[in-house]
Design a protein around this motif. Structure first.
Motif, PDB file in Angstrom:
ATOM      1  N   LEU A  97      21.281 -58.249  47.174  1.00 55.32           N
ATOM      2  CA  LEU A  97      21.498 -57.771  48.540  1.00 55.32           C
ATOM      3  C   LEU A  97      20.234 -57.933  49.383  1.00 55.32           C
ATOM      4  O   LEU A  97      20.299 -58.376  50.535  1.00 55.32           O
ATOM      5  N   ARG A  98      19.094 -57.575  48.824  1.00 55.93           N
ATOM      6  CA  ARG A  98      17.839 -57.673  49.581  1.00 55.93           C
ATOM      7  C   ARG A  98      17.481 -59.123  49.880  1.00 55.93           C
ATOM      8  O   ARG A  98      17.064 -59.450  50.988  1.00 55.93           O
ATOM      9  N   LEU A  99      17.637 -60.000  48.894  1.00 55.17           N
ATOM     10  CA  LEU A  99      17.299 -61.407  49.106  1.00 55.17           C
ATOM     11  C   LEU A  99      18.230 -62.067  50.110  1.00 55.17           C
ATOM     12  O   LEU A  99      17.816 -62.930  50.879  1.00 55.17           O
ATOM     13  N   LEU A 100      19.500 -61.662  50.112  1.00 55.73           N
ATOM     14  CA  LEU A 100      20.476 -62.218  51.053  1.00 55.73           C
ATOM     15  C   LEU A 100      20.531 -61.460  52.377  1.00 55.73           C
ATOM     16  O   LEU A 100      21.250 -61.864  53.292  1.00 55.73           O
ATOM     17  N   LYS A 101      19.816 -60.330  52.446  1.00 58.76           N
ATOM     18  CA  LYS A 101      19.839 -59.459  53.627  1.00 58.76           C
ATOM     19  C   LYS A 101      21.272 -59.029  53.945  1.00 58.76           C
ATOM     20  O   LYS A 101      21.726 -59.068  55.087  1.00 58.76           O
ATOM     21  N   GLN A 102      21.982 -58.616  52.899  1.00 60.66           N
ATOM     22  CA  GLN A 102      23.357 -58.149  53.019  1.00 60.66           C
ATOM     23  C   GLN A 102      23.385 -56.624  52.901  1.00 60.66           C
ATOM     24  O   GLN A 102      22.553 -56.045  52.192  1.00 60.66           O
ATOM     25  N   PRO A 103      24.350 -55.972  53.538  1.00 67.64           N
ATOM     26  CA  PRO A 103      24.373 -54.516  53.556  1.00 67.64           C
ATOM     27  C   PRO A 103      25.035 -53.839  52.353  1.00 67.64           C
ATOM     28  O   PRO A 103      24.636 -52.747  51.971  1.00 67.64           O
ATOM     29  N   LEU A 104      26.044 -54.469  51.759  1.00 67.99           N
ATOM     30  CA  LEU A 104      26.857 -53.754  50.781  1.00 67.99           C
ATOM     31  C   LEU A 104      27.219 -54.639  49.600  1.00 67.99           C
ATOM     32  O   LEU A 104      27.606 -55.791  49.769  1.00 67.99           O
ATOM     33  N   GLY A 105      27.095 -54.056  48.414  1.00 70.26           N
ATOM     34  CA  GLY A 105      27.505 -54.750  47.200  1.00 70.26           C
ATOM     35  C   GLY A 105      28.408 -53.867  46.366  1.00 70.26           C
ATOM     36  O   GLY A 105      28.282 -52.645  46.375  1.00 70.26           O
ATOM     37  N   LEU A 106      29.325 -54.501  45.661  1.00 71.26           N
ATOM     38  CA  LEU A 106      30.190 -53.804  44.713  1.00 71.26           C
ATOM     39  C   LEU A 106      29.920 -54.376  43.331  1.00 71.26           C
ATOM     40  O   LEU A 106      30.001 -55.589  43.131  1.00 71.26           O
ATOM     41  N   LEU A 107      29.592 -53.502  42.418  1.00 73.93           N
ATOM     42  CA  LEU A 107      29.412 -53.862  41.016  1.00 73.93           C
ATOM     43  C   LEU A 107      30.680 -53.413  40.310  1.00 73.93           C
ATOM     44  O   LEU A 107      31.000 -52.223  40.295  1.00 73.93           O
ATOM     45  N   ILE A 108      31.438 -54.380  39.785  1.00 74.94           N
ATOM     46  CA  ILE A 108      32.739 -54.074  39.204  1.00 74.94           C
ATOM     47  C   ILE A 108      32.749 -54.506  37.745  1.00 74.94           C
ATOM     48  O   ILE A 108      32.623 -55.691  37.442  1.00 74.94           O
ATOM     49  N   ASN A 109      32.905 -53.524  36.846  1.00 76.59           N
ATOM     50  CA  ASN A 109      32.967 -53.799  35.411  1.00 76.59           C
ATOM     51  C   ASN A 109      34.413 -53.711  34.934  1.00 76.59           C
ATOM     52  O   ASN A 109      35.009 -52.642  34.921  1.00 76.59           O
ATOM     53  N   PHE A 110      34.944 -54.843  34.509  1.00 84.53           N
ATOM     54  CA  PHE A 110      36.310 -54.905  34.002  1.00 84.53           C
ATOM     55  C   PHE A 110      36.385 -54.611  32.508  1.00 84.53           C
ATOM     56  O   PHE A 110      37.449 -54.693  31.918  1.00 84.53           O
ATOM     57  N   GLY A 111      35.275 -54.254  31.879  1.00 86.68           N
ATOM     58  CA  GLY A 111      35.240 -54.067  30.437  1.00 86.68           C
ATOM     59  C   GLY A 111      35.683 -52.707  29.949  1.00 86.68           C
ATOM     60  O   GLY A 111      35.969 -52.535  28.768  1.00 86.68           O
ATOM     61  N   GLY A 112      35.742 -51.708  30.829  1.00 86.82           N
ATOM     62  CA  GLY A 112      36.094 -50.354  30.414  1.00 86.82           C
ATOM     63  C   GLY A 112      37.588 -50.102  30.423  1.00 86.82           C
ATOM     64  O   GLY A 112      38.377 -50.907  30.937  1.00 86.82           O
ATOM     65  N   ALA A 113      37.965 -48.967  29.856  1.00 90.57           N
ATOM     66  CA  ALA A 113      39.378 -48.592  29.801  1.00 90.57           C
ATOM     67  C   ALA A 113      39.971 -48.400  31.199  1.00 90.57           C
ATOM     68  O   ALA A 113      41.130 -48.733  31.442  1.00 90.57           O
ATOM     69  N   THR A 114      39.162 -47.852  32.115  1.00 96.53           N
ATOM     70  CA  THR A 114      39.598 -47.712  33.505  1.00 96.53           C
ATOM     71  C   THR A 114      38.559 -48.376  34.405  1.00 96.53           C
ATOM     72  O   THR A 114      37.376 -48.421  34.070  1.00 96.53           O
ATOM     73  N   LEU A 115      39.010 -48.867  35.538  1.00 90.26           N
ATOM     74  CA  LEU A 115      38.082 -49.517  36.464  1.00 90.26           C
ATOM     75  C   LEU A 115      37.191 -48.494  37.152  1.00 90.26           C
ATOM     76  O   LEU A 115      36.045 -48.797  37.476  1.00 90.26           O
ATOM     77  N   LYS A 116      37.693 -47.289  37.341  1.00 87.07           N
ATOM     78  CA  LYS A 116      36.935 -46.261  38.051  1.00 87.07           C
ATOM     79  C   LYS A 116      35.572 -46.014  37.410  1.00 87.07           C
ATOM     80  O   LYS A 116      34.568 -45.869  38.095  1.00 87.07           O
ATOM     81  N   GLU A 117      35.524 -46.007  36.088  1.00 82.35           N
ATOM     82  CA  GLU A 117      34.250 -45.754  35.406  1.00 82.35           C
ATOM     83  C   GLU A 117      33.276 -46.927  35.544  1.00 82.35           C
ATOM     84  O   GLU A 117      32.086 -46.769  35.321  1.00 82.35           O
ATOM     85  N   GLY A 118      33.780 -48.088  35.926  1.00 78.12           N
ATOM     86  CA  GLY A 118      32.928 -49.263  36.043  1.00 78.12           C
ATOM     87  C   GLY A 118      32.756 -49.768  37.456  1.00 78.12           C
ATOM     88  O   GLY A 118      32.437 -50.934  37.657  1.00 78.12           O
ATOM     89  N   LEU A 119      32.935 -48.913  38.443  1.00 76.18           N
ATOM     90  CA  LEU A 119      32.824 -49.324  39.840  1.00 76.18           C
ATOM     91  C   LEU A 119      31.637 -48.633  40.495  1.00 76.18           C
ATOM     92  O   LEU A 119      31.525 -47.412  40.456  1.00 76.18           O
ATOM     93  N   ARG A 120      30.742 -49.431  41.074  1.00 72.83           N
ATOM     94  CA  ARG A 120      29.572 -48.881  41.770  1.00 72.83           C
ATOM     95  C   ARG A 120      29.420 -49.567  43.113  1.00 72.83           C
ATOM     96  O   ARG A 120      29.572 -50.777  43.225  1.00 72.83           O
ATOM     97  N   ARG A 121      29.082 -48.772  44.134  1.00 78.52           N
ATOM     98  CA  ARG A 121      28.723 -49.292  45.456  1.00 78.52           C
ATOM     99  C   ARG A 121      27.214 -49.256  45.548  1.00 78.52           C
ATOM    100  O   ARG A 121      26.604 -48.236  45.273  1.00 78.52           O
ATOM    101  N   ILE A 122      26.630 -50.358  45.948  1.00 77.39           N
ATOM    102  CA  ILE A 122      25.182 -50.429  46.127  1.00 77.39           C
ATOM    103  C   ILE A 122      24.943 -50.824  47.574  1.00 77.39           C
ATOM    104  O   ILE A 122      25.567 -51.770  48.075  1.00 77.39           O
ATOM    105  N   VAL A 123      24.067 -50.097  48.246  1.00 79.51           N
ATOM    106  CA  VAL A 123      23.819 -50.359  49.661  1.00 79.51           C
ATOM    107  C   VAL A 123      22.377 -50.802  49.886  1.00 79.51           C
ATOM    108  O   VAL A 123      21.472 -50.450  49.139  1.00 79.51           O
ATOM    109  N   ASN A 124      22.196 -51.585  50.949  1.00 79.93           N
ATOM    110  CA  ASN A 124      20.893 -52.086  51.349  1.00 79.93           C
ATOM    111  C   ASN A 124      20.762 -51.879  52.854  1.00 79.93           C
ATOM    112  O   ASN A 124      21.333 -52.636  53.628  1.00 79.93           O
TER     113      ASN A 124
END
Length: 138
Positions: A97-124
């Motif tokens: 995000l910092r290198l691209l000068k972008q405001p918002l990123g979503l980190l999505i992990n499809f490896g867990g039993a539920t998506l909720k436990e693997g979802l993170r919002r990262i802001v810049n």
């Protein structure tokens, strides 16, 4: 230009449907490819494997990294398919995000039993409307 929060919500919705449809544990490339296609179907502009340059003090390192997906030129999506996210994964997204000068990123992990436990919002340098519990870097 698309509303950034509406774009993020659409990405999350598509990811939830994808996780419910395919389940956890496939390779990251499977989730990335299908998620990108589903977002295009929903009318979004999508770039996969977007090169990220590093520029510092007159030095330029071209394509030092690659972002999995960038949606509408404003939301970066990093796809994982691992047992559990680690703090380094959030740092990876923040770096992009910092290198691209972008405001918002979503980190999505499809490896867990539920998506909720693997979802993170990262802001810049962005004041999101999301609940603070979803933010990595407050």
């Amino acid at each position: 230009m698309h509303d950034i929060e509406a774009t993020a919500a659409d990405i999350i919705d598509a990811a939830l449907k994808l996780h419910m449809g395919l389940g956890p544990g496939l390779l990251e490339s499977v989730y990335e490819t299908i998620l990108a296609a589903k977002l295009v179907e929903r009318g979004h502009s999508v770039v996969q494997q977007c090169p990220i340059d590093i520029e510092y003090d007159g030095l330029v390192f071209q394509a030092a990294f690659r972002a999995d997906i960038i949606v509408n030129g404003q939301v970066l999506v990093e796809v994982k398919s691992i047992e559990r996210l680690n703090p380094v994964h959030g740092k990876q997204v923040l770096t992009y995000l910092r290198l691209l000068k972008q405001p918002l990123g979503l980190l999505i992990n499809f490896g867990g039993a539920t998506l909720k436990e693997g979802l993170r919002r990262i802001v810049n340098n962005y004041e999101p409307l999301a609940p603070s519990r979803l933010r990595v870097n407050q």
